[in-house]
Motif scaffolding. Sequence first.
Motif, PDB file in Angstrom:
ATOM      1  N   ALA A 192     -34.409  29.755-114.062  1.00  0.00           N
ATOM      2  CA  ALA A 192     -33.682  29.427-115.299  1.00  0.00           C
ATOM      3  C   ALA A 192     -34.516  28.548-116.213  1.00  0.00           C
ATOM      4  N   ILE A 193     -34.353  28.733-117.517  1.00  0.00           N
ATOM      5  CA  ILE A 193     -35.058  27.881-118.485  1.00  0.00           C
ATOM      6  C   ILE A 193     -34.542  26.449-118.408  1.00  0.00           C
ATOM      7  N   PHE A 194     -33.223  26.296-118.347  1.00  0.00           N
ATOM      8  CA  PHE A 194     -32.648  24.957-118.294  1.00  0.00           C
ATOM      9  C   PHE A 194     -31.917  24.745-116.975  1.00  0.00           C
ATOM     10  N   VAL A 195     -32.297  23.682-116.279  1.00  0.00           N
ATOM     11  CA  VAL A 195     -31.699  23.378-114.974  1.00  0.00           C
ATOM     12  C   VAL A 195     -31.136  21.962-114.977  1.00  0.00           C
ATOM     13  N   THR A 196     -30.266  21.692-114.028  1.00  0.00           N
ATOM     14  CA  THR A 196     -29.695  20.354-113.875  1.00  0.00           C
ATOM     15  C   THR A 196     -30.783  19.366-113.451  1.00  0.00           C
ATOM     16  N   GLU A 197     -30.564  18.101-113.796  1.00  0.00           N
ATOM     17  CA  GLU A 197     -31.575  17.085-113.499  1.00  0.00           C
ATOM     18  C   GLU A 197     -31.628  16.748-112.012  1.00  0.00           C
ATOM     19  N   ARG A 198     -30.464  16.719-111.360  1.00  0.00           N
ATOM     20  CA  ARG A 198     -30.410  16.479-109.910  1.00  0.00           C
ATOM     21  C   ARG A 198     -30.263  17.808-109.185  1.00  0.00           C
ATOM     22  N   HIS A 199     -30.995  17.956-108.078  1.00  0.00           N
ATOM     23  CA  HIS A 199     -30.969  19.197-107.292  1.00  0.00           C
ATOM     24  C   HIS A 199     -31.038  20.402-108.235  1.00  0.00           C
ATOM     25  N   PRO A 200     -32.162  20.597-108.917  1.00  0.00           N
ATOM     26  CA  PRO A 200     -32.260  21.589-109.988  1.00  0.00           C
ATOM     27  C   PRO A 200     -31.714  22.987-109.648  1.00  0.00           C
ATOM     28  N   HIS A 201     -30.769  23.419-110.476  1.00  0.00           N
ATOM     29  CA  HIS A 201     -30.256  24.792-110.452  1.00  0.00           C
ATOM     30  C   HIS A 201     -29.752  25.079-111.853  1.00  0.00           C
ATOM     31  N   ILE A 202     -29.481  26.339-112.129  1.00  0.00           N
ATOM     32  CA  ILE A 202     -29.119  26.735-113.497  1.00  0.00           C
ATOM     33  C   ILE A 202     -28.003  25.869-114.067  1.00  0.00           C
ATOM     34  N   MET A 203     -28.191  25.439-115.283  1.00  0.00           N
ATOM     35  CA  MET A 203     -27.239  24.568-115.953  1.00  0.00           C
ATOM     36  C   MET A 203     -26.014  25.359-116.405  1.00  0.00           C
ATOM     37  N   SER A 204     -24.841  24.744-116.327  1.00  0.00           N
ATOM     38  CA  SER A 204     -23.618  25.412-116.773  1.00  0.00           C
ATOM     39  C   SER A 204     -23.398  25.137-118.260  1.00  0.00           C
ATOM     40  N   VAL A 205     -22.494  25.898-118.868  1.00  0.00           N
ATOM     41  CA  VAL A 205     -22.143  25.682-120.275  1.00  0.00           C
ATOM     42  C   VAL A 205     -21.586  24.276-120.469  1.00  0.00           C
ATOM     43  N   ALA A 206     -20.726  23.834-119.545  1.00  0.00           N
ATOM     44  CA  ALA A 206     -20.119  22.501-119.647  1.00  0.00           C
ATOM     45  C   ALA A 206     -21.184  21.405-119.599  1.00  0.00           C
ATOM     46  N   GLN A 207     -22.181  21.570-118.731  1.00  0.00           N
ATOM     47  CA  GLN A 207     -23.247  20.569-118.615  1.00  0.00           C
ATOM     48  C   GLN A 207     -24.096  20.523-119.885  1.00  0.00           C
ATOM     49  N   MET A 208     -24.329  21.698-120.487  1.00  0.00           N
ATOM     50  CA  MET A 208     -25.109  21.719-121.723  1.00  0.00           C
ATOM     51  C   MET A 208     -24.300  21.127-122.876  1.00  0.00           C
ATOM     52  N   ARG A 209     -23.010  21.378-122.899  1.00  0.00           N
ATOM     53  CA  ARG A 209     -22.146  20.763-123.925  1.00  0.00           C
ATOM     54  C   ARG A 209     -22.207  19.236-123.824  1.00  0.00           C
ATOM     55  N   TYR A 210     -22.237  18.746-122.592  1.00  0.00           N
ATOM     56  CA  TYR A 210     -22.294  17.297-122.373  1.00  0.00           C
ATOM     57  C   TYR A 210     -23.583  16.724-122.961  1.00  0.00           C
ATOM     58  N   ILE A 211     -24.697  17.445-122.804  1.00  0.00           N
ATOM     59  CA  ILE A 211     -25.976  16.967-123.339  1.00  0.00           C
ATOM     60  C   ILE A 211     -25.937  16.917-124.867  1.00  0.00           C
ATOM     61  N   ILE A 212     -25.358  17.942-125.505  1.00  0.00           N
ATOM     62  CA  ILE A 212     -25.227  17.951-126.967  1.00  0.00           C
ATOM     63  C   ILE A 212     -24.334  16.792-127.423  1.00  0.00           C
ATOM     64  N   LYS A 213     -23.264  16.540-126.678  1.00  0.00           N
ATOM     65  CA  LYS A 213     -22.356  15.425-127.006  1.00  0.00           C
ATOM     66  C   LYS A 213     -23.095  14.094-126.884  1.00  0.00           C
ATOM     67  N   ARG A 214     -23.917  13.978-125.845  1.00  0.00           N
ATOM     68  CA  ARG A 214     -24.703  12.752-125.625  1.00  0.00           C
ATOM     69  C   ARG A 214     -25.649  12.508-126.802  1.00  0.00           C
ATOM     70  N   ILE A 215     -26.275  13.577-127.267  1.00  0.00           N
ATOM     71  CA  ILE A 215     -27.194  13.470-128.417  1.00  0.00           C
ATOM     72  C   ILE A 215     -26.425  13.051-129.665  1.00  0.00           C
ATOM     73  N   SER A 216     -25.277  13.700-129.916  1.00  0.00           N
ATOM     74  CA  SER A 216     -24.510  13.420-131.139  1.00  0.00           C
ATOM     75  C   SER A 216     -23.951  11.998-131.136  1.00  0.00           C
ATOM     76  N   ASN A 217     -23.595  11.483-129.950  1.00  0.00           N
ATOM     77  CA  ASN A 217     -23.113  10.091-129.867  1.00  0.00           C
ATOM     78  C   ASN A 217     -24.204   9.111-130.277  1.00  0.00           C
TER      79      ASN A 217
END
Length: 279
Positions: A192-217
């Motif tokens: 996968a292009i984008f993986v989770t930071e811990r125990h890397p595996h494919i990132m979910s839509v919810a996890q990616m939404r959280y990253i965008i929210k973190r950036i916008s905050n």
Amino acid sequence: MLLSKAWEAFESDKRIEGFSPQTLKAYRLQLSLLIEYFKDIEITTLDTIQLKEYLAISGKHLKPASLAHRIRFLKSLFRWSHEEGNILKNPAAKIKEPKVGKRIPKYLTEMEIELLREACHLPIEKAIFELMFSTGCRIGEIVSLEKNHINWSNRSAIVRGKGDKEREVYFNIRCDIWLKRYMDSRTDNDPAIFVTERHPHIMSVAQMRYIIKRISNRAGINKEIHPHQLRHSYATHLLNNGAPIEVIQSLLGHEKSETTRIYAQLSGRLRKEYYQKYF
């Protein structure tokens, strides 16, 4: 056939047809509401009057768009059941969707884009933001991207969109730089292009939404930022720079030109704002 059994067969068929997991998840919720109202009864016992009563009672406080979604589910389920021979007559055939006014897409200004860009601190944040904005992809298309889908020589990627349809999208030099830096920082072998930071595996839509929210905050923009706004901003940017509607339609992966033409209304509103500001 019970409603639950009809759903199981319907879901299997639609998965084979290429319905997205998000659509099936939304339909599964609609089924649970239907069963909650009627109980798990025989699908043959339901008629048009009962379905209309269900929609009138359960949809009393729904917005027109949400009610339309509920009706589309019913029409899809009962049309399939009729075509499969599970029911003799389709009780949802003559049920009409409410008229839903087309909403102008919410886009981000150039200033807001730069503030978000500046608020990206980690390589993964920069890579996600730049890829989303420079390709205009849906978040589901981004999370499902794999390394072998990228063509670095011409800065393009093959994404799988709605209806399981593939299309080629392109990204700019800034995105190329940050995507490579992020990929070089990884030590895992996940495709996968984008993986989770811990125990890397494919990132979910919810996890990616959280990253965008973190950036916008961090950016301190006084409004809620959704990933789809980057897609709207991409389309608006193309339109304002003179790209033809047909080209934007192809890049966004829209099946119908009407879906893309709503951006022309947005562009018209921008022209009016400029007129009022400068005249």
